[in-house]
Scaffold this active site. Structure first.
Site, mmCIF file in Angstrom:
data_model
loop_
_atom_site.group_PDB
_atom_site.id
_atom_site.type_symbol
_atom_site.label_atom_id
_atom_site.label_comp_id
_atom_site.label_asym_id
_atom_site.label_seq_id
_atom_site.Cartn_x
_atom_site.Cartn_y
_atom_site.Cartn_z
ATOM 1 N N ASP A 272 -11.426 -7.249 9.922
ATOM 2 C CA ASP A 272 -11.397 -8.706 10.060
ATOM 3 C C ASP A 272 -12.631 -9.222 10.803
ATOM 4 O O ASP A 272 -13.332 -10.113 10.324
ATOM 5 C CB ASP A 272 -10.103 -9.151 10.757
ATOM 6 N N ASP B 208 0.812 -1.209 0.000
ATOM 7 C CA ASP B 208 0.000 0.000 0.000
ATOM 8 C C ASP B 208 0.852 1.270 0.000
ATOM 9 O O ASP B 208 0.322 2.368 -0.126
ATOM 10 C CB ASP B 208 -0.948 0.000 1.213
ATOM 11 N N ASP C 23 -0.514 -10.955 7.756
ATOM 12 C CA ASP C 23 0.101 -9.629 7.838
ATOM 13 C C ASP C 23 1.580 -9.787 7.531
ATOM 14 O O ASP C 23 2.142 -10.869 7.705
ATOM 15 C CB ASP C 23 -0.058 -9.057 9.248
ATOM 16 N N LYS D 107 -6.743 -1.803 4.909
ATOM 17 C CA LYS D 107 -6.390 -3.193 4.642
ATOM 18 C C LYS D 107 -7.503 -3.937 3.903
ATOM 19 O O LYS D 107 -7.231 -4.764 3.026
ATOM 20 C CB LYS D 107 -6.086 -3.899 5.958
HETATM 21 O O1 LIG Z 1 -3.858 0.813 4.738
HETATM 22 C C1 LIG Z 1 -3.444 -0.246 5.195
HETATM 23 C C2 LIG Z 1 -3.272 -0.473 6.573
HETATM 24 C C3 LIG Z 1 -2.789 -1.697 6.998
HETATM 25 N N1 LIG Z 1 -2.452 -2.659 6.119
HETATM 26 C C4 LIG Z 1 -1.906 -3.947 6.610
HETATM 27 O O2 LIG Z 1 -2.699 -4.479 7.638
HETATM 28 C C5 LIG Z 1 -1.913 -5.340 8.436
HETATM 29 C C6 LIG Z 1 -2.222 -5.127 9.904
HETATM 30 O O3 LIG Z 1 -1.738 -3.889 10.353
HETATM 31 P P1 LIG Z 1 -1.011 -3.712 11.760
HETATM 32 O O4 LIG Z 1 -0.559 -2.313 11.853
HETATM 33 O O5 LIG Z 1 -0.020 -4.787 11.962
HETATM 34 O O6 LIG Z 1 -2.202 -3.863 12.762
HETATM 35 P P2 LIG Z 1 -2.450 -4.907 13.953
HETATM 36 O O7 LIG Z 1 -3.213 -4.195 14.994
HETATM 37 O O8 LIG Z 1 -1.234 -5.592 14.381
HETATM 38 O O9 LIG Z 1 -3.403 -5.908 13.188
HETATM 39 C C7 LIG Z 1 -4.407 -6.694 13.762
HETATM 40 O O10 LIG Z 1 -5.658 -6.033 13.698
HETATM 41 C C8 LIG Z 1 -6.070 -5.663 12.369
HETATM 42 C C9 LIG Z 1 -7.414 -4.978 12.473
HETATM 43 O O11 LIG Z 1 -8.294 -5.701 13.215
HETATM 44 C C10 LIG Z 1 -6.129 -6.888 11.473
HETATM 45 O O12 LIG Z 1 -6.415 -6.491 10.169
HETATM 46 C C11 LIG Z 1 -4.796 -7.575 11.509
HETATM 47 O O13 LIG Z 1 -4.805 -8.726 10.701
HETATM 48 C C12 LIG Z 1 -4.465 -7.947 12.927
HETATM 49 O O14 LIG Z 1 -3.201 -8.591 12.970
HETATM 50 C C13 LIG Z 1 -0.458 -5.085 8.080
HETATM 51 O O15 LIG Z 1 0.017 -6.165 7.317
HETATM 52 C C14 LIG Z 1 -0.545 -3.834 7.247
HETATM 53 O O16 LIG Z 1 0.454 -3.764 6.286
HETATM 54 C C15 LIG Z 1 -2.627 -2.450 4.771
HETATM 55 O O17 LIG Z 1 -2.325 -3.315 3.957
HETATM 56 N N2 LIG Z 1 -3.122 -1.258 4.333
HETATM 57 MN MN LIG Z 2 0.347 -6.456 13.432
#
Ligand SMILES: O=c1ccn([C@@H]2O[C@H](COP(=O)(O)OP(=O)(O)O[C@H]3O[C@H](CO)[C@@H](O)[C@H](O)[C@H]3O)[C@@H](O)[C@H]2O)c(=O)[nH]1
Ligand SMILES: [Mn+2]
Length: 745
Positions: free
Chosen positions: A455, A136, A292, A268
């Protein structure tokens, strides 16, 4: 014999219910109900405001507990038998793998590279796998790193398979101390070669990440030179095409979807929908795994475990997706920030598994493409079929004929004869940002928009169509990721979760509404409600922890006196609840310390991150602001330089207003405790006369201070360990307002 072996089930369901736990849970419920009843009956003799607030909070706690009991009533787990799989299923189905990354600063490319390498090297026929990476950020460094990774990957995969390497993310493999002494010379030589190659790879990526990188000068990356991160056309690059057996390296495809400043991209969820479509026109595998960027595969048998469940159930309805738990490799000892969620998975999580199945948690999940497309012959949702033909497919899936053709044939393996390069044009088209215009993507097809926790919303939507889902937790754990390593980072993540969850609660897809109007099971909807109200819980919790100082300052009481029999109600509740949770932690193999840390962390999260999540949602509902997805920073893999930071688990603070409520709470409770004891000593044995509050209120103050001890220490800490002076001033202001309120009432 063979026939017998192939008739053995691929998985078993193991019930985990415990009568002891059920007994305690019901006992706690009865005590809560009695407490509420006692308050109602004795309200006329009560003390006005404090009594009513306590009543309201306790009614809320009882409501929460009802959901907890329902959720934990009949937990189960699944045991999978991958060794039986190959005997039973000759031809395993293809799987498309999705990896999302969004920012090379917060998510260093080497993190993504390691995840991708671990995926490319899993034990599964390589020609059945395609790995799609969504970037992204549209970053040339990420593309470059992946190209380099594919080069390295050719040998890495062979090495892993030859020596049956267990952990196939190179940074973990080479980071661990392996005793090489009693291994063959050949292995030692190859190990050293691989390690050197990996170090080279690291260096090249590091070089490319520098500000003076020459990357954009080369023709391959020229497209990035003119584009902006939030304003560019779609880029789809086939980094590596698998040529069929014996080629051991799966397809690897880079995708940066089109971005335009005025066009919402849905974070996402938007990225996942693009990956679904791009893979839909390229490889169209019937199953999709999404992770992720920081969640590498830690168990090479993972795909086989997942297939045991996906192929082992009699009908697809029994298993819409298989969710693996999120576990962490960098988890700090005893979980000081309460973000590893181990006990939560084992208790509430497995409880939900026993009802309609786990919620989808965004990573480490195998989906059925058909279900993501909303396809099965369900009459009600979301697409209409007439004699097996889709009605107006372009109004559902968009105007890509290629995609629609492929949708008709989900499940048939089209990978064999067809080169994925032929689909590049179609892939670009479905990655454009206006592709979804006037379609059902994000509404009831694919990943659902409208929540920062896309999710949970997506999983909920799937379950509301009547599907069950499954949970798989093999040993060693299948996926390991990166837990936020500090207080402020945890707060950001928790706030986003609380916000996203409340967005669902206040939407038309609220679980209670879905229970009434769709096929969501009743107890499942209670389970979801328990999760979704995280943000709301901050308000009663905050009020309840303000009650003891309020009573001391305003000379009133919210608890029965020690000499009244009713005193037994709150004290036994307190004791039983705490022993019960401690017992649960010990049962999950957690330490007493991590139980204590987690109790504390829940109170701290609730008064800071959850509260702010709640405020964010209110502002959104009032139309005053939009919620955004704030990324969690991932640890840099090479930050591990052998220096052990003694203070690593210590709570740190920053200027964020998120710390104000807890700081205020601590100030107020400190003052109240001080005043309470001074008055007690000053008045000597006579102190009870004319004093309404008692040991209960004072004890509660002390308990609140124990729970918020990181903040008490923060008041006196230095640097990042201290609460910033401005935050302290603001909190003091709030505390003064509270004092004057207490004295006026
Ligand atoms: O505009 C965006 C924002 C995020 N992501 C991806 O989303 C994932 C999760 O982001 P992260 O910052 O790691 O958030 P977490 O809080 O750790 O994520 C948890 O919580 C999110 C929302 O509930 C879920 O989508 C994830 O799978 C879950 O691991 C990563 O791979 C990012 O690269 C994108 O692809 N595009
Ligand atoms: Mn994460």
């Amino acid at each position: 014999m063979a026939a017998q072996a192939s008739s053995l089930p691929l998985y078993e369901e193991i019930p985990l219910k415990s009568y002891v736990k059920r007994f305690i849970e019901v006992l706690v419920l009865l005590l809560l109900l009695s407490l509420v009843a006692y308050r109602l009956l004795s309200s006329e003799s009560g003390c006005g405001l404090a009594w009513s607030v306590a009543l309201a909070c306790e009614v809320w706690f009882t409501f929460i507990w009802v959901m907890v009991v329902s959720m934990k009533w009949s937990p189960i787990r699944y045991k999978t038998y991958p060794e039986r799989l190959l005997r039973k299923v000759q031809d395993l189905p293809p799987v498309d793998i999705f990896v999302t990354t969004a920012d090379p600063q917060l998510e260093p490319p080497m993190v993504t590279v390691n995840t991708v390498l671990s995926l490319l090297a899993v034990d599964y026929e390589a020609h059945k796998l395609a790995c799609y990476v969504s970037d992204d950020a549209g970053s040339p460094v990420t593309l470059y790193s992946l190209i380099q990774a594919a080069e390295f990957g050719k040998r890495w995969v062979l090495f892993c398979k030859k020596y049956e390497v267990q952990v196939r993310a190179p940074f973990r493999y080479f980071g661990a101390q392996v005793p090489l002494d009693d291994t063959s010379l050949e292995f030692q030589q190859e190990w050293q070669d691989m390690k050197n190659e990996y170090d080279q790879l690291n260096l090249r990526v590091e070089e490319a990440s520098k500000p003076d990188t020459k990357l954009l000068d080369s023709k391959e990356f020229s497209i990035f030179a003119t584009m902006k991160r939030d304003n560019h056309e779609s880029i789809v690059k086939v980094i590596r095409e698998n040529k069929g057996p014996p080629d051991e390296l799966p397809h690897l495809i880079y995708v940066a979807r089109e971005k335009r400043p005025k066009h919402p991209h849905h974070y996402k969820a938007g990225a996942m929908n693009v990956l679904t479509r791009v893979s839909g026109v390229m490889t169209n595998a019937p199953f999709m795994l999404n992770v992720d960027c920081d969640m590498f595969v830690n168990n090479p048998q993972t795909f086989h475990h997942a297939m045991c469940l996906l192929l082992g159930t009699k009908t697809e309805e029994e298993c819409a997706f298989v969710q693996f738990p999120q576990k962490f490799y960098n988890g700090l000892k005893d979980d000081p920030f309460g973000n590893q969620l181990v006990a939560l998975h084992e208790t509430m999580g497995l409880g939900m598994v026993g009802i309609q199945g786990p919620a989808y948690s965004g990573t480490g999940c195998f989906h059925r493409r058909k279900i993501i497309y909303g396809l099965p012959n369900d009459q009600d949702l979301p697409v209409q079929l007439q004699n097996g033909i889709l009605v107006n497919p372009d109004q559902v899936y968009g105007k890509s004929l290629e995609l629609i053709n492929f949708i008709y044939s989900v499940g048939s393996t089209l990978t064999a004869k067809h080169s994925i390069l032929d689909s590049l044009d179609a892939a670009h088209k479905v990655a454009d940002c206006d592709y979804e215009f006037m379609t059902r993507w994000g509404i009831n097809i694919g990943w659902i928009y409208g929540s920062a926790t896309e999710d949970v919303l997506t999983g909920l939507t799937i379950q509301s169509r009547g599907y069950k889902t499954m949970y798989c937790d093999p040993d060693p754990p299948s996926f390991l990721g990166c837990a936020p390593p500090s207080g402020p980072l945890t707060a950001t993540q928790m706030k986003r979760w609380a916000t996203g969850l409340l967005e669902i609660l206040f939407s038309a897809r609220s679980p209670i509404i879905l229970f009434l109007t769709t096929k969501l099971h009743f107890r499942q909807s209670l389970g979801y409600t328990w999760v979704l109200v995280w943000g709301l819980r901050s308000v009663p919790e905050l009020c309840y922890s303000l009650l003891p100082p309020y009573c001391i300052l305003s000379n009133s009481a919210f608890l029965p006196k020690i000499d009244q029999p009713a005193w037994l109600l709150p004290i036994s509740l307190f004791m039983i609840y705490n022993f019960y949770t401690l017992y649960e932690y010990l049962q999950c193999g957690q330490s007493m310390r991590s139980w204590w840390n987690n109790q504390r962390a829940s109170r701290i999260n609730s008064s800071s991150a959850w509260l702010f999540g709640f405020i964010c949602v209110i502002l959104k509902l009032l139309g005053l602001s939009e919620t955004v997805f704030e990324l969690t920073r991932k640890e840099n893999l090479d930050s591990d330089d052998g220096v052990v930071d003694e203070e690593i688990g210590r709570f740190t603070f920053d200027e964020s207003p998120i710390f104000i409520p807890a700081t205020t709470l601590v100030t107020v409770n400190l003052v109240a405790v001080g005043l309470g004891f001074v008055r007690m000593i000053w008045a000597g044995p006579l102190w009870m006369s004319g004093v309404e509050y008692g040991a209960g209120e004072l004890g509660c103050c002390v308990w609140v201070l124990l729970m918020f001890r990181p903040f008490v220490k923060g008041l006196f800490g230095k640097g990042k360990y201290g609460i910033p002076t401005r935050t302290i001033w603001k909190s003091t202001g709030l505390a003064l307002a509270f004092f004057s309120f207490c004295l006026r009432v």
